[in-house]
Design a protein around this motif. Structure first.
Motif, PDB file in Angstrom:
ATOM      1  N   LEU A   1     -32.218 -11.881  27.139  1.00  0.00           N
ATOM      2  CA  LEU A   1     -33.070 -12.211  28.271  1.00  0.00           C
ATOM      3  C   LEU A   1     -33.241 -10.978  29.143  1.00  0.00           C
ATOM      4  O   LEU A   1     -32.250 -10.373  29.550  1.00  0.00           O
ATOM      5  N   PRO A   2     -34.485 -10.571  29.416  1.00  0.00           N
ATOM      6  CA  PRO A   2     -34.667  -9.446  30.330  1.00  0.00           C
ATOM      7  C   PRO A   2     -34.202  -9.846  31.728  1.00  0.00           C
ATOM      8  O   PRO A   2     -34.326 -10.998  32.130  1.00  0.00           O
ATOM      9  N   VAL A   3     -33.662  -8.897  32.455  1.00  0.00           N
ATOM     10  CA  VAL A   3     -33.204  -9.146  33.821  1.00  0.00           C
ATOM     11  C   VAL A   3     -33.976  -8.227  34.768  1.00  0.00           C
ATOM     12  O   VAL A   3     -34.617  -7.267  34.350  1.00  0.00           O
ATOM     13  N   GLU A   4     -33.910  -8.527  36.067  1.00  0.00           N
ATOM     14  CA  GLU A   4     -34.642  -7.720  37.048  1.00  0.00           C
ATOM     15  C   GLU A   4     -34.105  -6.302  37.149  1.00  0.00           C
ATOM     16  O   GLU A   4     -34.850  -5.378  37.418  1.00  0.00           O
TER      17      GLU A   4
ATOM     18  N   PHE B   1     -42.352  13.145  35.328  1.00  0.00           N
ATOM     19  CA  PHE B   1     -42.602  11.998  34.456  1.00  0.00           C
ATOM     20  C   PHE B   1     -41.559  10.936  34.786  1.00  0.00           C
ATOM     21  O   PHE B   1     -40.364  11.221  34.784  1.00  0.00           O
ATOM     22  N   VAL B   2     -42.024   9.721  35.060  1.00  0.00           N
ATOM     23  CA  VAL B   2     -41.138   8.628  35.454  1.00  0.00           C
ATOM     24  C   VAL B   2     -41.279   7.492  34.451  1.00  0.00           C
ATOM     25  O   VAL B   2     -42.384   7.158  34.032  1.00  0.00           O
ATOM     26  N   ALA B   3     -40.142   6.911  34.065  1.00  0.00           N
ATOM     27  CA  ALA B   3     -40.156   5.764  33.157  1.00  0.00           C
ATOM     28  C   ALA B   3     -39.145   4.731  33.645  1.00  0.00           C
ATOM     29  O   ALA B   3     -38.203   5.053  34.367  1.00  0.00           O
ATOM     30  N   ARG B   4     -39.345   3.498  33.245  1.00  0.00           N
ATOM     31  CA  ARG B   4     -38.471   2.380  33.616  1.00  0.00           C
ATOM     32  C   ARG B   4     -38.050   1.655  32.348  1.00  0.00           C
ATOM     33  O   ARG B   4     -38.877   1.375  31.478  1.00  0.00           O
ATOM     34  N   ALA B   5     -36.757   1.376  32.245  1.00  0.00           N
ATOM     35  CA  ALA B   5     -36.234   0.594  31.124  1.00  0.00           C
ATOM     36  C   ALA B   5     -35.560  -0.648  31.692  1.00  0.00           C
ATOM     37  O   ALA B   5     -34.571  -0.541  32.419  1.00  0.00           O
ATOM     38  N   PRO B   6     -36.094  -1.829  31.403  1.00  0.00           N
ATOM     39  CA  PRO B   6     -35.495  -3.045  31.949  1.00  0.00           C
ATOM     40  C   PRO B   6     -34.134  -3.333  31.318  1.00  0.00           C
ATOM     41  O   PRO B   6     -33.897  -2.999  30.159  1.00  0.00           O
ATOM     42  N   GLY B   7     -33.282  -3.922  32.102  1.00  0.00           N
ATOM     43  CA  GLY B   7     -31.997  -4.365  31.573  1.00  0.00           C
ATOM     44  C   GLY B   7     -32.178  -5.656  30.808  1.00  0.00           C
ATOM     45  O   GLY B   7     -33.211  -6.311  30.885  1.00  0.00           O
TER      46      GLY B   7
END
Length: 144
Positions: free
Chosen positions: A69-72, A44-50
Motif C-alpha cells: 500500500l502506498p503511504v503519504e 533535478f528533483v524527484a519523489r519516491a513514495p513510501g
C-alpha cells in the motif's frame, strides 16, 4: 530561485514544500545547508513514495503476488551536476542535516574502475559518520 521547468508536482504538497525548502534563505540555507547547491545551476528533483509492505517484499519484481500500500510519506532527492568529480550528500533530519562530501575517486580502484560492492561497503563502514550515506552513494556506484 528554483522553479519547475518541466514536469509537475501532481498537486503533492510535500513536493511543493521540498522545492520551497530548497529556495530557503541562501545565507543559512534550508535546514542549515547553506550553499550546498549552486543557485545558478539546474537542479533535478524527484519523489519516491513510501509503501507499506504487508506481504511479498520485492517479490513483485519476479511476478509474484504482493500486498502493498502506498503511504503519504515519501523521499525527495535533488541532484545537481558540478564541474568537479565530487559527490555531496545531505540528509535532512531533526536536529540539522547530515552532510558528506567525497571525491568520486573514492568509489574507484587504482585503475579507475568502480569498486566491488564489498569494498565499497567497507569504505562506508570505516567511519561511523558516513555509514548513513552508503545507500545513496551506492546508487552512484551502480551507475559508474
Amino acid at each position: 530561485m528554483y522553479r519547475i521547468e518541466s514536469g509537475t508536482t501532481h498537486g503533492l504538497a510535500d513536493t511543493a514544500d521540498f522545492i520551497a525548502l530548497l529556495n530557503g534563505p541562501r545565507e543559512s540555507g534550508p535546514e542549515g545547508l547553506g550553499g550546498f547547491f549552486d543557485a545558478r545551476g539546474e537542479l533535478f528533483v524527484a519523489r519516491a513514495p513510501g509503501r507499506l509492505d504487508l506481504m511479498g517484499g520485492i517479490a513483485d519484481y519476479s511476478g509474484s503476488l504482493v500486498l502493498e500500500l502506498p503511504v503519504e510519506a515519501a523521499t525527495h532527492v535533488a541532484v545537481q551536476l558540478g564541474e568537479d568529480r565530487t559527490l555531496g550528500l545531505a540528509s535532512l533530519r531533526a536536529g540539522g542535516p547530515r552532510l558528506l562530501e567525497m571525491p568520486l575517486s573514492d568509489l574507484e580502484d587504482g585503475a579507475g574502475r568502480p569498486l566491488e560492492y564489498a569494498e565499497a561497503a567497507d569504505y562506508f563502514k570505516r567511519e561511523r559518520g558516513r555509514r548513513w550515506a552508503a545507500y545513496v552513494a551506492g546508487a552512484f556506484l551502480v551507475l559508474m
